[in-house]
Design a protein around this motif. Structure first.
Motif, short mmCIF file in Angstrom:
data_model
loop_
_atom_site.label_atom_id
_atom_site.label_comp_id
_atom_site.label_asym_id
_atom_site.label_seq_id
_atom_site.Cartn_x
_atom_site.Cartn_y
_atom_site.Cartn_z
N GLY A 16 7.36 0.45 10.93
CA GLY A 16 6.32 -0.57 10.91
C GLY A 16 5.19 -0.27 9.96
O GLY A 16 4.35 -1.12 9.70
N ALA A 17 5.16 0.95 9.41
CA ALA A 17 4.11 1.32 8.48
C ALA A 17 4.38 0.67 7.13
O ALA A 17 5.50 0.74 6.60
CB ALA A 17 4.02 2.83 8.32
N GLU A 18 3.38 0.03 6.59
CA GLU A 18 3.54 -0.65 5.31
C GLU A 18 3.94 0.33 4.21
O GLU A 18 4.72 -0.01 3.33
CB GLU A 18 2.24 -1.36 4.93
N GLU A 19 3.43 1.54 4.29
CA GLU A 19 3.73 2.54 3.26
C GLU A 19 5.22 2.82 3.19
O GLU A 19 5.77 3.02 2.10
CB GLU A 19 2.97 3.84 3.52
N ASP A 20 5.90 2.87 4.33
CA ASP A 20 7.35 3.12 4.35
C ASP A 20 8.10 1.98 3.67
O ASP A 20 9.02 2.21 2.88
CB ASP A 20 7.87 3.26 5.78
N ILE A 21 7.71 0.77 3.99
CA ILE A 21 8.37 -0.40 3.41
C ILE A 21 8.14 -0.44 1.90
O ILE A 21 9.07 -0.66 1.13
CB ILE A 21 7.88 -1.69 4.09
N VAL A 22 6.91 -0.20 1.48
CA VAL A 22 6.58 -0.21 0.05
C VAL A 22 7.39 0.87 -0.67
O VAL A 22 7.97 0.62 -1.73
CB VAL A 22 5.07 0.00 -0.17
N GLU A 76 -2.07 -11.41 -5.63
CA GLU A 76 -2.39 -9.98 -5.68
C GLU A 76 -3.00 -9.58 -7.02
O GLU A 76 -3.95 -8.80 -7.06
CB GLU A 76 -1.14 -9.14 -5.39
N PHE A 83 12.56 2.14 9.39
CA PHE A 83 11.21 1.60 9.29
C PHE A 83 10.48 1.78 10.62
O PHE A 83 11.01 1.49 11.68
CB PHE A 83 11.23 0.10 8.95
#
Length: 79
Positions: A17-23, A60, A15
């Motif tokens: 820190g990019a949200e896209e990676d976590i998602v 959401e 990771f």
């Protein structure tokens, strides 16, 4: 949640820190789970985890509904 702790330990070096990676990682892992597997994850949650999961989901969904309403043209007012 033990599942997330294990996922974090497995992927923490990946990771950035990019949200896209976590998602991408979470969605990929969840897509591999059966309905029964997902229900087991929920059953393992304590009351606080379950509350926060449902609250986050509901917020959401509501935001998407409001955004969809905002994108629709308002009906013409007829006199």
């Amino acid at each position: 949640m033990r599942f997330l702790d294990e996922v974090y330990e497995l992927y923490k070096g990946h990771f950035n820190g990019a949200e896209e990676d976590i998602v991408a990682v979470i969605v990929g892992l969840l897509e591999e789970q059966s309905h029964e597997d997902l229900l087991k994850l929920v059953a393992e949650m304590d009351e606080d985890e379950l509350f926060h999961m449902l609250a986050s989901y509901m917020v959401e969904v509501m935001k998407r509904k409001v955004a969809m309403d905002d994108e629709r043209p308002s009906p013409a007012i007829l006199h």
